[in-house]
Design an enzyme around this catalytic site. Structure first.
Site: not given
Ligand code: ADP
Ligand code: ZN
Length: 637
Positions: A214-220, A436, A439
């Site tokens: 999901a968005p914001g989970t730290g992929k980048t 859940e 299930h």
């Molecule tokens: P995505 O690419 O999944 O949309 P980002 O990697 O851009 O998300 O995450 C945005 C910001 O959120 C990061 O720069 C960081 O500051 C914070 N963040 C997200 N996930 C984590 C994590 N697992 N640990 C620490 N910081 C995180």
């Molecule tokens: Zn279900």
């Protein structure tokens, strides 16, 4: 605005200034418009010279003195103000005697304007230039926003857009709470650090790794950390930047990107939002097919073409893996997939710890409490929380951030996220927990069901609000009828649990019901598992959604009555499964409650915890106590 756009703005300004100057020089400095009668009088008085007659207009030089008898006062004043030499212009009337008069006055005259090309330049070419300049400028601006036509002039030159960092400065220390993903990427780091050792041992290096979450989970963040840990350059580009209007531009950009990567190797190439570029071909009804396919094909070709030994590893991120073209996921391309989930309770605390590292906290701040209050938050939301709280504290002139600041920030963020449907409200969470748990419990009570490895109520992706993970104990080639029936039961476990506990049902079971229906239908029409319909198979393939092939709808090969019988059998299978499931859940109601409560508290229940729970089920006395201690469900049936 990048450098190029600023340049083009200057071009436009220069064109404007040039045009004004041109007009200044070509057109006499002061031109007096004369009426025809004034013109005739001035001519008679010998005040005109160099008369040019063209297009029904006479122009020429006008001697400024001695015109008092001829011109009205305002025109005289204007002439006086301008000083020096004057021009004049007058609209001619039909006057056959004019030439004779010009001759008589011994004035030099002609009929073609000597400077016609200059006039044309001013009146036609220059405005055209200006318009072109403005158009160009606008296109450039559009181009920066949505990849528009602005790049027509620099086809394929994605250099300005590839975002390169020689050192990301991010390491795995900055990534918390997503340990599984981190561990899987460790291997990539090892390879980038010691490619030779890896090669010698014959290790298989992934070319492409797809990070799903999901968005914001730290992929980048993860991708950057890989580059940071390995100490290699990080080239990143968003998938949407490949999407262009002109056929061939996107493909050229892909080629360019890989060329740059090869030059910088070893390095990490990160393609964010790869779904924008890698959507399945032939999907989508709007235009732009050809361009899109070319771009995707180019990417596939490039990925096949380079070998990992050069040390280029492609990481890509998406939150919609289901729309990706299957060709992208084939071996030798993005064959390694890493899922990053929203963090659980513990993960959230760790992420908060990372982000408060440089923040001065008051002793009142308890990160464990904050973690407990932020179910459904992704890493980015938590980073945002710390940031907001810090800002609040700063605004109030505090020396340290207090718990109160966090709480205020939390309220605001939660409200925002709820509006965006990103976090669940308490009632929804409860529904999901029982769903859940249903299930999982059914799976535990079915001999032929796959083992449950994990139950979670952390939202995953867009559709799934929670999930029960089962892992098949062995690879399967055949499924027995009893196994399929058990699978059907597990699929219905969620919905039946909702009904049982709340006497109400939710939309959360849509996917389950769809899969259960498909399974039941297959049992009837393909596997010959229904007594009523016997061993015949019935191919009722649905008509393809997009008619972009020679796949015309096939005629159905069975009668209306058979169709009804099939529907009836599917219905019967599902109804019977529901009855079985309801029995199981009713008989194990206490365990269901216990598991749901545990889920609400911990969000994730793993195999070991589940084992403990199931074992305590064997001791009824103990269980009753546990069940009583739990928060009651909304409505007991
Ligand atoms: P995505 O690419 O999944 O949309 P980002 O990697 O851009 O998300 O995450 C945005 C910001 O959120 C990061 O720069 C960081 O500051 C914070 N963040 C997200 N996930 C984590 C994590 N697992 N640990 C620490 N910081 C995180
Ligand atoms: Zn279900």
């Amino acid at each position: 605005m990048d450098k190029k756009q600023t340049f083009s703005l200057w071009y436009v300004l220069a064109a404007l200034v040039g045009m004004i100057l041109l007009q200044e020089f070509v057109v006499p400095r002061h031109t007096q418009t004369l009426t025809y009668s004034e013109f005739k009088q001035a001519l008679a008085a010998g005040k005109l010279d160099d008369v040019v007659i063209a297009d029904g207009i006479a122009t020429g030089k006008l001697r400024g003195d001695g015109l008092e008898q001829i011109l009205p006062k305002d025109k005289l004043e204007a002439l006086a103000r301008a000083g020096g030499e004057h021009g004049f212009a007058t609209v001619l009337v039909n006057d056959p005697g004019l030439v004779a008069q010009l001759d008589a006055a011994k004035v030099r005259y002609g009929s073609v304007r000597e400077s016609k090309w200059l006039g044309a330049l001013v009146s036609w070419v220059a405005p055209a230039l200006v318009f072109f300049g403005i158009w160009w400028f606008l296109m450039k601006r559009m181009g920066s926003g949505m990849g528009g036509m602005g790049h027509m002039l620099e086809i394929g030159k994605s250099k300005a857009k590839v975002y390169m960092q020689t050192e990301t400065g991010v390491t795995f220390k900055d990534v918390a709470g997503i340990d599984e993903a981190r561990e899987e990427l460790m291997e990539v780091v090892e390879f980038l650090k010691n490619p030779d050792r890896y090669k010698r041992l014959g290790g298989k290096i992934p070319k492409g790794v797809l990070i799903v979450g999901a968005p914001g989970t730290g992929k980048t963040l993860l991708a950057k950390a890989v580059a940071g840990e390995a100490g290699v350059p990080f080239l990143s580009l968003s998938g949407s930047e490949f999407v262009e209007m002109f056929v061939g531009v996107g493909a050229a950009r892909v080629r360019d990107l890989f060329e740059q990567a090869a030059a910088k190797a070893p390095c990490i190439v990160f393609i964010d939002e790869i779904d924008a570029l890698g959507k399945a071909r032939g999907v989508g009804l709007t235009g732009g097919h050809e361009e899109h396919e070319q771009t995707l094909n180019q990417l596939l070709a490039e990925m096949d073409g380079f070998d990992t030994n050069r040390g280029v590893i492609i990481l890509a991120a998406t939150n919609r893996p289901e729309v990706l073209d299957p060709a992208l996921l084939r071996p030798g391309r993005f064959d390694r997939h890493i899922a990053v989930d929203r963090p659980d309770l513990n993960g959230r605390r760790q992420i908060l710890e990372v982000h408060v590292k440089n923040v001065k906290l008051a002793p009142t701040v308890d990160l464990a409490v904050l973690a407990a209050r932020t179910p459904g938050f992704a890493g980015a939301d938590l980073a945002n929380l710390v940031n907001e709280a810090t800002l609040r504290a700063a605004k109030r002139g505090k020396d340290a951030v207090e718990m109160q600041d966090f709480e205020e920030a939390l309220d605001r963020i939660v409200a925002g996220l709820e509006k965006k449907n990103r976090v669940m409200n308490p009632t929804e969470r409860k529904f999901v927990a029982y769903h859940e748990a249903g299930h999982a419990l059914v799976a535990e009570h079915r001999k032929n069901a796959d083992r449950v490895t994990k139950v979670s109520i952390i939202p995953r992706g867009i559709a799934a609000l929670g999930y029960t993970q089962q892992s098949p104990t062995e690879d399967r080639y055949l499924m027995r009828r009893s196994e399929l029936l058990d699978r059907l039961d597990v699929l219905l476990g969620g919905r039946v649990a909702e009904q049982l506990v709340f006497d109400d049902v939710s939309t959360g079971a849509e996917n389950d019901l769809q899969r259960a229906t498909d399974l039941a239908r297959h049992m009837v029409t393909h596997y010959g598992m229904s007594e009523a319909l016997g061993l015949a198979t019935y191919d009722a393939r649905p008509r393809p959604l997009y008619l972009n092939g020679p796949t015309l709808p096939e005629p159905r090969t069975f009668s209306e009555r058979t169709a009804e019988a099939i529907d009836g059998e599917v219905r019967r299978l599902l109804d019977e499964a529901r009855e079985r499931v309801a029995q199981t859940l009713r008989a194990n109601r206490a365990t269901l409650e216990a598991l749901a409560a545990l889920l609400l508290e911990k969000e994730v229940v793993d195999r070991t915890t589940l084992d403990g729970l199931m074992a305590s089920n064997a001791a009824p006395a103990q269980l009753r106590v546990a069940a009583m201690a739990l928060p009651p469900a909304d409505r007991e049936p």
